[in-house]
Design an enzyme around this catalytic site. Sequence first.
Site, short mmCIF file in Angstrom:
data_model
loop_
_atom_site.label_atom_id
_atom_site.label_comp_id
_atom_site.label_asym_id
_atom_site.label_seq_id
_atom_site.Cartn_x
_atom_site.Cartn_y
_atom_site.Cartn_z
N CYS A 121 7.26 1.24 3.32
CA CYS A 121 8.42 1.57 2.55
C CYS A 121 9.26 2.15 3.39
CB CYS A 121 7.88 1.87 1.19
SG CYS A 121 9.00 1.36 -0.17
N HIS A 180 4.17 -1.93 -1.10
CA HIS A 180 2.94 -1.09 -1.06
C HIS A 180 1.55 -1.85 -1.01
CE1 HIS A 180 5.37 2.63 -1.67
NE2 HIS A 180 6.13 1.65 -2.11
N GLU A 218 -1.37 -0.67 -0.49
CA GLU A 218 -2.23 0.15 -0.97
C GLU A 218 -2.42 0.21 -2.59
OE1 GLU A 218 0.58 1.14 0.12
OE2 GLU A 218 1.57 2.43 -1.50
N GLY A 275 14.38 8.88 -1.34
CA GLY A 275 15.72 9.07 -0.50
C GLY A 275 15.79 8.15 0.70
N1 LIG Z 1 8.66 3.65 -1.84
C1 LIG Z 1 9.19 4.27 -0.86
O1 LIG Z 1 8.81 4.68 0.32
C2 LIG Z 1 10.83 4.24 -1.12
C3 LIG Z 1 11.72 4.26 0.31
C4 LIG Z 1 13.04 4.60 0.05
N2 LIG Z 1 13.36 5.92 -0.51
C5 LIG Z 1 13.79 3.81 -0.71
O2 LIG Z 1 14.09 3.91 -1.90
O3 LIG Z 1 14.17 2.61 -0.30
#
Ligand SMILES: NC(=O)CC[C@H](N)C(=O)O
Length: 358
Positions: free
Chosen positions: A243, A325, A327, A218
């Site tokens: 992120c 990411h 990770e 979101g």
């Molecule tokens: N992988 C995430 O943390 C996505 C972050 C955020 N919801 C976006 O779409 O940018």
Amino acid sequence: MTAAYVALEGGHVLEGRGRASGTARGELVFTTAYTGYEESLTDPSYEEQILTFSYPLIGNYGVREERFEDDRVHPRAVLAKELTEDVANWLETEGVPAVDHLDTRDVVTDIRDGGAMKCGIAVGEDATEEDALEQLEQCKAMSDHTDIGAQVSVDEPTVYGADNDGETVALVDCGAKGSIVDSLLARDATVHVLPYDAAVSDVEAADPDILFISNGPGDPANYEQAIALVEAFVEDTPVAGICLGQQIVAEALGGTTAKMDFGHRGVNQPVLDLDSGQVVMTTQNHGYTVDEPGDYLEVTQINVNDDTPEGLDGVDHDIITRQYHPEANPGPEDTLDFFDSVLGMASNTSQRAVPADD
Ligand SMILES: NC(=O)CC[C@H](N)C(=O)O
């Protein structure tokens, strides 16, 4: 053959082969990842989205729980050129509609041209085009899912690695992937996983060396409590984010975020580190980005394809965040040393400056 209809924003309806039945609606996105479908399908950041795989064959090495990032499938529905029996059965068991025998080249082109869009799906013996259009009608914009964190976060604080000797991390769980907790535990940290709407007192109770904001689904602007936590702790406690976490840190410190046209989702997104000049391949899954970092954050890494910020550091504070990411899971592990840098902030004895009052 089970009927399957996919209604795209604007009213165009595609017909495919039904592989897992049900109706669904969500934001239609695509990933270019050619491996790691189990990890992607269990990534909580895909909540309220419909995931299209651009790679044509999904499921060719089965389904194994060891590779899951969470205990359930998060996309509302799945689209592909060809899904194997293993994946189709898994999605059927999970109650997540799936459609294949689609020309996913067209679907991806539509998303690239029109941006991530609303979508309605109907799959089943008696499913009709109208059912899919009805789902589309009810589909909300992503930013209107104002309490989406509640769908993916823990309900109660949970402690992992209580006997570990390393740093203590308060991980605000906005939909954290399991691999983030694993990466911290592998470095001897104790991890307090806190609900997405944790109060200042919940973080204080964990007495953390690091405040860490996780990934999640979101619009970052809807995570008011996590934003408030960063504001409350940044003077005295090092802050990290991945992120959604990077976006929340920016929102908290005077930066801004914006919705991208179709985002970055895949496992080979090139990122340039501005200091070292090194380029690394990264795993990504996001539709929002930091637009302006504000005065308290500086951009340290950028996406080679479109120059969007991929890494931020605090100008005067101990802060490190990543838009990608580190990770991995799925994707390359080239950036795992991010977790060493995060934990290293705890032993940084430098005086933390206070932002000027203006
Ligand atoms: N992988 C995430 O943390 C996505 C972050 C955020 N919801 C976006 O779409 O940018």
